[in-house]
Design a protein around this motif. Structure first.
Motif, PDB file in Angstrom:
ATOM      1  N   ILE A   3       0.863  -1.192   0.000  1.00  0.00           N
ATOM      2  CA  ILE A   3       0.000   0.000   0.000  1.00  0.00           C
ATOM      3  C   ILE A   3       0.897   1.241   0.000  1.00  0.00           C
ATOM      4  O   ILE A   3       1.897   1.283   0.719  1.00  0.00           O
ATOM      5  N   LEU A   4       0.548   2.220  -0.822  1.00  0.00           N
ATOM      6  CA  LEU A   4       1.291   3.480  -0.859  1.00  0.00           C
ATOM      7  C   LEU A   4       0.300   4.638  -0.801  1.00  0.00           C
ATOM      8  O   LEU A   4      -0.551   4.772  -1.679  1.00  0.00           O
ATOM      9  N   LEU A   5       0.409   5.452   0.255  1.00  0.00           N
ATOM     10  CA  LEU A   5      -0.517   6.569   0.435  1.00  0.00           C
ATOM     11  C   LEU A   5       0.217   7.898   0.267  1.00  0.00           C
ATOM     12  O   LEU A   5       1.369   8.039   0.680  1.00  0.00           O
ATOM     13  N   LEU A   6      -0.467   8.867  -0.330  1.00  0.00           N
ATOM     14  CA  LEU A   6       0.102  10.203  -0.495  1.00  0.00           C
ATOM     15  C   LEU A   6      -0.955  11.241  -0.124  1.00  0.00           C
ATOM     16  O   LEU A   6      -2.148  10.993  -0.268  1.00  0.00           O
ATOM     17  N   GLY A   7      -0.520  12.394   0.342  1.00  0.00           N
ATOM     18  CA  GLY A   7      -1.446  13.493   0.595  1.00  0.00           C
ATOM     19  C   GLY A   7      -1.955  14.044  -0.729  1.00  0.00           C
ATOM     20  O   GLY A   7      -1.204  14.134  -1.698  1.00  0.00           O
ATOM     21  N   ALA A   8      -3.241  14.420  -0.778  1.00  0.00           N
ATOM     22  CA  ALA A   8      -3.804  14.950  -2.026  1.00  0.00           C
ATOM     23  C   ALA A   8      -3.550  16.452  -2.104  1.00  0.00           C
ATOM     24  O   ALA A   8      -4.463  17.251  -2.226  1.00  0.00           O
ATOM     25  N   THR A   9      -2.297  16.841  -2.032  1.00  0.00           N
ATOM     26  CA  THR A   9      -1.903  18.234  -2.207  1.00  0.00           C
ATOM     27  C   THR A   9      -1.566  18.423  -3.692  1.00  0.00           C
ATOM     28  O   THR A   9      -1.592  17.459  -4.458  1.00  0.00           O
ATOM     29  N   THR A  10      -1.210  19.629  -4.090  1.00  0.00           N
ATOM     30  CA  THR A  10      -0.834  19.808  -5.498  1.00  0.00           C
ATOM     31  C   THR A  10       0.393  18.955  -5.805  1.00  0.00           C
ATOM     32  O   THR A  10       0.504  18.375  -6.881  1.00  0.00           O
ATOM     33  N   LEU A  11       1.298  18.858  -4.823  1.00  0.00           N
ATOM     34  CA  LEU A  11       2.494  18.037  -5.021  1.00  0.00           C
ATOM     35  C   LEU A  11       2.119  16.550  -5.077  1.00  0.00           C
ATOM     36  O   LEU A  11       2.517  15.823  -5.994  1.00  0.00           O
ATOM     37  N   ALA A  69       1.516  11.399  -7.594  1.00  0.00           N
ATOM     38  CA  ALA A  69       0.797  10.122  -7.541  1.00  0.00           C
ATOM     39  C   ALA A  69       0.394   9.638  -8.930  1.00  0.00           C
ATOM     40  O   ALA A  69       0.544   8.452  -9.252  1.00  0.00           O
ATOM     41  N   GLY A  70      -0.104  10.573  -9.763  1.00  0.00           N
ATOM     42  CA  GLY A  70      -0.541  10.192 -11.108  1.00  0.00           C
ATOM     43  C   GLY A  70       0.609   9.651 -11.939  1.00  0.00           C
ATOM     44  O   GLY A  70       0.455   8.669 -12.679  1.00  0.00           O
TER      45      GLY A  70
END
Lengths: 365, 284
Positions: free
Chosen positions: A122-130, A135-136
């Motif tokens: 599992i890999l999670l990232l904050g949905a910030t502009t960065l 992530a995409g």
């Protein structure tokens, strides 16, 4: 994320599909959080994610790791300590001069290299502009599934990540899974999860990984970074008191009543999505699934009907006070305190009453 | 210069209704629009074209009726429209969508000239993922510029572009080489009203329509449901909270009295708010 309109039928032939995970992907273990650390500051969303990911890792019986990319070894070491104190068992670090500023090319390479080497499930990232920019690219490079802006994360009975998010402009929720590919990726907006308690002195293991990228190989250059003079952008999400308005205010002029109350309370102000579309407020003031998620102690919503898109952005507030003329407005389903009244009349009265009360208190103290 | 704008036809989401019993989407008669975020990308593309010459092609993937949005874009002033439509694309998630669009962009390059800039909106209002733009960039090896607020400089001789990008807590000024993929931030320009001439032209324009094969796609396992790693496990309405809002009685109260009652309720529920406020006002 699956394209919303095509995801329509819950009886979709895809729902429930489960193939056997290939042998290759079975070696993918552990839960990871990308730690957004720019200019020496860890974005709070990364720590919020560590808190939630800790629960997922415990449920799976695996380790929790943070991944930090940057150029300054001292700052990265300090950030790793903060990660350990917020629940991480491991921190993978990539330290390279090319990572001084966020750039898609260098960060995508760093991130995908670490994933391909150490294989997280599992890999999670904050949905910030960065986070969304990164992530995409990472998901496309790895050819795996990515769920945007999740509002709830869970492990299902078969051990897979179930990421839930609003869909159809926020009228329904859907649970999205990546069953046959690894890692299972998701982004989560700031403030969807609370900050986990810090455990001073908690330690973990640091694993350094090289980047092997020369500055000359990177086409994109950062010429300048201009910090926002008006830092309200980030303050709304982290404000203790927020006052917001919706279409029930009927005009941009009446929205000033929201600002006046916010000013007396030292609060941040915001609004629902339609107000951005109407141009009454700027996009950075939008509260809801596609705007800011907030977790204030006190949230006052004036003339907001309370569609799910708004609800998921404010549910973390300790006390939600809703003012709406419609006694059947959806917002009364999740507000704590409801007032069936015209916000245009009540807001100025509230502003004045708060002002009086606070000036009395000031004299007393 | 050839510029391609990817846009999506979306339901006007404000008007989507959910069936109260079956929890399914009632889509009959829901009007469709061009994803509003994409209009900022389209306008920026046309502005650049008007400045330095060239052509703007609009590309969409969707059902045959998505042609409506392409014709609308032609009315605004786009030069050419390409519709990518095939039942094999049904059920595409963002990874499969970026594969199909990237394939079509390659084909567009062969047929009409390789684009120097591919634009998308920041995200769509139905999926809200912001993932397809970066996906296309990665698949085509384009330099990726997301959340672009302003194009500062475009130097075609040097093949160079400088933009302002909205980042966390500030603005990044980035320089990179063409070709690029740009996702345009909202509110940065205003879509023009199409001329009467372009409206006439749009009405009779031929929309280039490709199925998967015509777009040069041979590997159908990368399309639609088969090409989508994500699975929609379930769609559901949120559970109502057990307790509804405690209603403050309003009967016959003047706003002033009601305000006092509301403040008393707030402070009794959240005493810390009162002490915070006292501290805040003392510091004023």
């Amino acid at each position: 994320m699956t394209d919303a309109p095509k995801a329509a039928p819950a009886t979709n032939s895809r729902a429930g599909t489960k193939k056997e995970l290939s042998e290759h992907f079975k070696t993918y273990k552990h839960v990871w959080v990308f730690i957004e650390c720019e200019y020496g500051v860890i974005h709070p969303v990364s720590l919020e994610l560590l808190g939630e990911a800790r629960k997922l890792a415990d449920k799976r019986g695996v380790s929790l790791a943070g991944v930090i990319l940057g150029s300054d070894a001292n700052l990265i070491a300090a950030a790793a300590t903060v990660c350990f104190e917020h629940g991480a068992d491991l921190v993978y670090t990539v330290t390279d001069p090319t990572l001084a500023h966020y750039r898609n090319e260098a960060f995508t390479k760093g991130m995908t290299d670490v994933v391909n080497t150490y294989k997280p499930e599992i890999l999670l990232l904050g949905a910030t502009t960065l986070g969304r920019d990164l992530a995409g690219s990472v998901a496309t490079t790895l050819l795996t599934g990515l769920t945007a802006d999740s509002t709830a994360l869970a492990i299902d009975d078969e051990g897979s990540l179930a990421a839930t998010r609003p869909t159809f402009g926020g009228s329904l929720l859907c649970t999205i899974m990546t069953l046959n590919y690894r890692p299972q990726m998701a982004t989560v907006r700031p403030r969807v999860f609370g900050m986990p308690p810090r455990e001073p002195g908690r330690r973990g293991e640091i694993i350094a990984h090289p980047l092997n990228l020369a500055e000359d190989d990177i086409v994109t250059k950062v010429l300048q970074f201009v910090a926002d003079r008006d830092s309200n952008q980030s303050q709304l999400a982290y404000a203790d008191i927020v006052v917001a308005g919706g279409l029930g205010l009927r005009s941009a002029e009446n929205f000033e009543l929201v600002k006046a109350l916010a000013s007396v309370l030292g609060a941040e102000y915001g609004g629902s999505r339609p107000l951005v579309q109407k141009g009454w407020i700027t996009a950075d003031r939008q509260i809801g699934q596609t705007g800011k998620t907030i977790r204030p102690k006190l949230y006052i919503a004036a003339g907001i009907s309370g569609a799910i898109q708004h609800r998921v952005g404010v549910e973390g507030a300790d006390t939600i006070v809703a003012i709406n003329t419609d006694p059947n407005a959806q917002i009364f389903e999740f507000a704590h305190l409801g007032i069936v009244a015209d916000a245009i009349k009540l807001l100025p009265a509230l502003t004045e009453a708060f002002r009086k009360r606070l000036s009395v208190n000031r004299l007393a103290s | 210069m050839h510029i391609v704008v990817c846009l999506k036809q979306v339901p006007d989401s404000a008007q989507i209704r959910v069936h109260p019993v079956t929890n399914t989407i009632m889509r009959q008669g829901v009007p469709t629009i061009i994803n509003p975020y994409d209009l900022f990308a389209l306008e920026e593309a046309m502005r650049l074209r008007d400045l330095i010459g060239g052509e703007v092609t609009v590309l969409t993937m969707g059902p045959p009726m998505a042609e409506d949005s392409l014709r609308k874009a032609l009315t605004f002033g786009a030069d050419r429209a390409v519709l990518l439509t095939d039942r094999f694309f049904a059920g595409s998630d963002t990874l499969a969508t970026s594969f199909a669009l990237a394939s079509a962009l390659t084909k567009i390059g062969q047929e009409f000239g390789v684009p120097s800039i591919v634009f998308t909106g920041k995200q769509t209002i139905d999926g809200d993922t912001a993932q397809v733009g970066p996906g296309i960039a990665k698949r085509l090896g384009l330099n990726q510029l997301t959340y672009v607020a302003r194009i500062v400089e475009l130097d075609r001789d040097a093949n160079k572009i400088i933009v302002e990008r909205r980042a966390e807590g500030g603005v990044q000024v980035l320089e990179t080489r063409l070709p690029v993929l740009i996702t345009m931030l909202e509110g940065v320009n205003e879509i023009r009203r199409g001329s009467l001439e372009s409206a006439y032209r749009a009405a009779s324009a031929k929309i280039v329509t490709w199925n998967a094969a015509a777009a040069g796609i041979t590997d159908l396992t990368k399309c639609g449901l088969k090409g989508s790693p994500t699975i929609v496990k379930k769609v559901f309405a949120p559970t109502p909270r057990a307790e509804k809002a405690h209603q403050v009685p309003t009967d016959g109260l003047a706003p002033e009295a009601l305000a006092d009652a509301v403040i008393a309720e707030i402070f009794s529920r959240q005493p810390s708010v009162e002490s915070d406020l006292v501290r805040f006002s003392a510091g004023q």
